[in-house]
Design a protein around this motif. Structure first.
Motif, PDB file in Angstrom:
ATOM      1  N   SER A   4      -6.486  -5.025  -0.624  1.00  0.00           N
ATOM      2  CA  SER A   4      -5.812  -5.439   0.603  1.00  0.00           C
ATOM      3  C   SER A   4      -4.416  -5.930   0.263  1.00  0.00           C
ATOM      4  N   PRO A   6      -0.797  -8.213   1.569  1.00  0.00           N
ATOM      5  CA  PRO A   6      -0.342  -9.303   2.441  1.00  0.00           C
ATOM      6  C   PRO A   6      -0.031  -8.740   3.828  1.00  0.00           C
ATOM      7  N   GLY A   7      -0.330  -9.483   4.842  1.00  0.00           N
ATOM      8  CA  GLY A   7      -0.102  -8.994   6.199  1.00  0.00           C
ATOM      9  C   GLY A   7      -1.334  -8.363   6.784  1.00  0.00           C
ATOM     10  N   ARG A   8      -2.469  -8.543   6.145  1.00  0.00           N
ATOM     11  CA  ARG A   8      -3.757  -8.073   6.638  1.00  0.00           C
ATOM     12  C   ARG A   8      -3.858  -6.540   6.736  1.00  0.00           C
ATOM     13  N   TYR A   9      -3.452  -5.891   5.681  1.00  0.00           N
ATOM     14  CA  TYR A   9      -3.617  -4.447   5.581  1.00  0.00           C
ATOM     15  C   TYR A   9      -4.596  -4.144   4.456  1.00  0.00           C
ATOM     16  N   GLU A  10      -5.262  -3.006   4.551  1.00  0.00           N
ATOM     17  CA  GLU A  10      -6.133  -2.577   3.472  1.00  0.00           C
ATOM     18  C   GLU A  10      -5.924  -1.095   3.210  1.00  0.00           C
ATOM     19  N   TYR A  21      -4.163   3.719   4.972  1.00  0.00           N
ATOM     20  CA  TYR A  21      -3.738   2.325   5.074  1.00  0.00           C
ATOM     21  C   TYR A  21      -3.968   1.905   6.516  1.00  0.00           C
ATOM     22  N   GLN A  23      -4.362  -1.633   9.378  1.00  0.00           N
ATOM     23  CA  GLN A  23      -4.242  -3.068   9.609  1.00  0.00           C
ATOM     24  C   GLN A  23      -5.605  -3.605  10.031  1.00  0.00           C
ATOM     25  N   LEU A  24      -5.956  -4.766   9.502  1.00  0.00           N
ATOM     26  CA  LEU A  24      -7.243  -5.375   9.815  1.00  0.00           C
ATOM     27  C   LEU A  24      -7.121  -6.308  11.006  1.00  0.00           C
ATOM     28  N   GLU A  26      -7.889  -9.601  13.023  1.00  0.00           N
ATOM     29  CA  GLU A  26      -8.156 -10.948  12.529  1.00  0.00           C
ATOM     30  C   GLU A  26      -9.633 -11.282  12.597  1.00  0.00           C
ATOM     31  N   ARG A  29     -11.958 -10.558   9.439  1.00  0.00           N
ATOM     32  CA  ARG A  29     -11.639 -11.102   8.122  1.00  0.00           C
ATOM     33  C   ARG A  29     -12.555 -12.282   7.836  1.00  0.00           C
TER      34      ARG A  29
END
Length: 62
Positions: A4, A6-10, A21, A23-24, A26, A29
């Protein structure tokens, strides 16, 4: 998920070998337990299993 950012990506590797790629949200998490919390949970589980096995043995007369 492999890693993952920074910025909530995986980054996820697909079955065909591609990398996606994303975005997760919130809400999904979940923090990982600490080593102490994990050890405590394992101890509680083992204690509960041992008590259940002992109770079962007593009930069956073994």
């Amino acid at each position: 998920m492999f890693w993952s950012f920074p910025g909530r990506y995986e980054a996820v590797v697909t079955a065909t070998g591609g990398i996606i790629y994303r975005q997760l949200p919130e809400m999904i998490r979940v923090p990982f337990p600490t080593e102490g919390e994990l050890a405590k949970t394992v101890r509680q589980d083992r204690t509960a299993r041992a008590a259940a096995e002992e109770s079962s043995r007593r009930e069956s007369g073994c």
